[in-house]
Design a protein around this motif. Structure first.
Motif, PDB file in Angstrom:
ATOM      1  N   LEU A  46       4.013 -38.066 -15.123  1.00 60.76           N
ATOM      2  CA  LEU A  46       4.945 -37.974 -14.357  1.00 60.76           C
ATOM      3  C   LEU A  46       6.176 -38.763 -14.580  1.00 60.76           C
ATOM      4  O   LEU A  46       5.940 -39.609 -15.302  1.00 60.76           O
ATOM      5  N   TYR A  91       6.779 -33.546  -7.478  1.00 60.10           N
ATOM      6  CA  TYR A  91       6.095 -34.433  -6.569  1.00 60.10           C
ATOM      7  C   TYR A  91       7.553 -35.135  -5.617  1.00 60.10           C
ATOM      8  O   TYR A  91       8.239 -35.817  -6.413  1.00 60.10           O
ATOM      9  N   LEU A 103       4.321 -46.599  -4.105  1.00 67.31           N
ATOM     10  CA  LEU A 103       4.941 -45.074  -3.749  1.00 67.31           C
ATOM     11  C   LEU A 103       3.881 -44.545  -2.630  1.00 67.31           C
ATOM     12  O   LEU A 103       2.470 -44.408  -3.041  1.00 67.31           O
ATOM     13  N   VAL A 104       4.342 -43.581  -1.875  1.00 67.61           N
ATOM     14  CA  VAL A 104       3.637 -42.610  -1.311  1.00 67.61           C
ATOM     15  C   VAL A 104       3.960 -41.421  -1.565  1.00 67.61           C
ATOM     16  O   VAL A 104       5.305 -40.827  -1.453  1.00 67.61           O
ATOM     17  N   PHE A 105       3.347 -40.479  -2.041  1.00 67.98           N
ATOM     18  CA  PHE A 105       3.309 -39.177  -2.582  1.00 67.98           C
ATOM     19  C   PHE A 105       3.212 -37.778  -1.793  1.00 67.98           C
ATOM     20  O   PHE A 105       2.149 -37.813  -1.272  1.00 67.98           O
ATOM     21  N   GLY A 106       3.729 -36.808  -1.861  1.00 68.70           N
ATOM     22  CA  GLY A 106       3.384 -35.698  -1.577  1.00 68.70           C
ATOM     23  C   GLY A 106       2.506 -34.996  -2.282  1.00 68.70           C
ATOM     24  O   GLY A 106       2.221 -35.674  -3.683  1.00 68.70           O
TER      25      GLY A 106
ATOM     26  N   TYR B  33       0.268 -50.185 -12.086  1.00 68.47           N
ATOM     27  CA  TYR B  33      -0.406 -49.394 -11.016  1.00 68.47           C
ATOM     28  C   TYR B  33      -1.760 -48.343 -11.327  1.00 68.47           C
ATOM     29  O   TYR B  33      -1.589 -47.921 -12.440  1.00 68.47           O
ATOM     30  N   TYR B  35      -3.101 -44.843  -9.744  1.00 65.47           N
ATOM     31  CA  TYR B  35      -3.625 -44.020  -8.751  1.00 65.47           C
ATOM     32  C   TYR B  35      -4.556 -43.094  -8.876  1.00 65.47           C
ATOM     33  O   TYR B  35      -5.071 -42.833 -10.034  1.00 65.47           O
ATOM     34  N   GLN B  37      -5.513 -38.586  -8.038  1.00 59.53           N
ATOM     35  CA  GLN B  37      -5.147 -37.680  -7.403  1.00 59.53           C
ATOM     36  C   GLN B  37      -6.117 -36.796  -7.402  1.00 59.53           C
ATOM     37  O   GLN B  37      -6.836 -36.168  -8.233  1.00 59.53           O
ATOM     38  N   LEU B  43      -0.740 -38.297  -5.061  1.00 60.45           N
ATOM     39  CA  LEU B  43      -1.224 -39.519  -5.592  1.00 60.45           C
ATOM     40  C   LEU B  43      -1.443 -40.451  -4.599  1.00 60.45           C
ATOM     41  O   LEU B  43      -0.370 -40.797  -3.904  1.00 60.45           O
ATOM     42  N   LEU B  45      -2.454 -44.782  -4.238  1.00 55.61           N
ATOM     43  CA  LEU B  45      -2.723 -45.966  -4.793  1.00 55.61           C
ATOM     44  C   LEU B  45      -3.958 -46.895  -4.671  1.00 55.61           C
ATOM     45  O   LEU B  45      -4.296 -46.893  -3.532  1.00 55.61           O
ATOM     46  N   TYR B  48      -2.832 -52.371  -7.777  1.00 57.36           N
ATOM     47  CA  TYR B  48      -1.615 -52.599  -8.552  1.00 57.36           C
ATOM     48  C   TYR B  48      -1.587 -54.151  -8.940  1.00 57.36           C
ATOM     49  O   TYR B  48      -2.555 -54.944  -8.460  1.00 57.36           O
ATOM     50  N   VAL B  88      -8.274 -37.092 -10.995  1.00 58.60           N
ATOM     51  CA  VAL B  88      -7.532 -37.534 -12.159  1.00 58.60           C
ATOM     52  C   VAL B  88      -6.957 -38.919 -11.573  1.00 58.60           C
ATOM     53  O   VAL B  88      -6.417 -39.144 -10.467  1.00 58.60           O
ATOM     54  N   PHE B  90      -4.247 -41.764 -12.445  1.00 58.93           N
ATOM     55  CA  PHE B  90      -2.789 -42.005 -13.431  1.00 58.93           C
ATOM     56  C   PHE B  90      -2.618 -43.681 -13.245  1.00 58.93           C
ATOM     57  O   PHE B  90      -2.734 -44.252 -12.288  1.00 58.93           O
TER      58      PHE B  90
END
Lengths: 115, 113
Positions: A46, A91, A103-106, B33, B35, B37, B43, B45, B48, B88, B90
């Protein structure tokens, strides 16, 4: 908790057409979150596309733009004319403006642009 | 040249086995970090770290350990891999003071059978 919801994909668009990917957020623990759009091209990690840290402001990059709307809790991504090279996963994310920057992701939106 | 690298890029593991995912960054960043998915989800967390020899729990730390032996390296350890950890993964890094932007590795696809 905090959450981000974005347009379900895949989104398929013809080259030179306009694009909008919706993003809405819920920031129950963060008064003034920072908002981001990240993009992931095939085979790569990303990368940050654009960010806005102040409500009411607009961010832009590579022809994409998004406006931080605190009233509607939205941060929609738009582009007036897409190119095939824009095909990727997009994203939306929010972050705490403090140490850690978690971070909070969609869920990500797959964009496919065809010729 | 890629500033955040991950190894392996893909791995198949057996249930109950130990898995170590490695991350290396050349950005000279303080924060790193991990993450995960899952298909159809964003994603999330796991762990970290903001300094070497220290790690912090993220939002979903259960079943995972992390190790930060140096500023450049950050590992994710699954002591007893389970089917539910197929995902996956990251790795990312960010700079103190400019930590709005995280730089991501290409991801590791882990399949637990």
């Amino acid at each position: 908790g905090d959450s981000v919801t974005q347009t379900e994909g895949p989104v398929t668009v013809s080259e030179s057409e306009s694009l909008i990917i919706n993003c809405t957020y819920s920031a129950t623990s963060i008064a003034y979150p920072n908002l981001f759009w990240y993009v992931r091209y095939p085979g790569e990690g990303l990368q940050l596309l654009l960010k806005v840290i102040t409500a009411g402001q607009k961010g832009s990059s590579r022809g994409f733009e998004a406006t931080y709307n605190k009233e509607t809790t939205s941060f929609h991504l738009q582009k007036a004319s897409v190119q095939e090279s824009d095909s990727a996963v997009y994203y939306c994310a929010l972050g705490e403006p403090s140490s850690g920057q978690k971070l909070v992701f969609g869920q990500g939106t797959i964009l496919k642009v065809y010729l | 040249e890629a500033a955040v690298t991950q190894s392996p890029r893909s791995k198949v593991a057996v249930t109950g086995g130990k898995v170590t995912l490695s991350c290396h960054q050349t950005n000279n960043h303080d924060y790193m970090y991990w993450y995960r998915q899952d298909t159809g989800h964003g994603l999330r967390l796991i762990h970290y770290s903001y300094v070497a020899d220290s790690t912090e729990k993220g939002d979903i730390p259960d079943g995972y350990k992390a190790s930060r032996p140096s500023q450049e390296n950050f590992s994710l350890i699954l002591e007893l891999a389970s089917l539910s950890q197929t995902a996956v993964y990251f790795c990312a890094s960010s700079d103190w003071g400019h930590s709005y932007e995280q730089y991501f590795g290409p991801g590791t696809r882990l399949t637990v059978l």
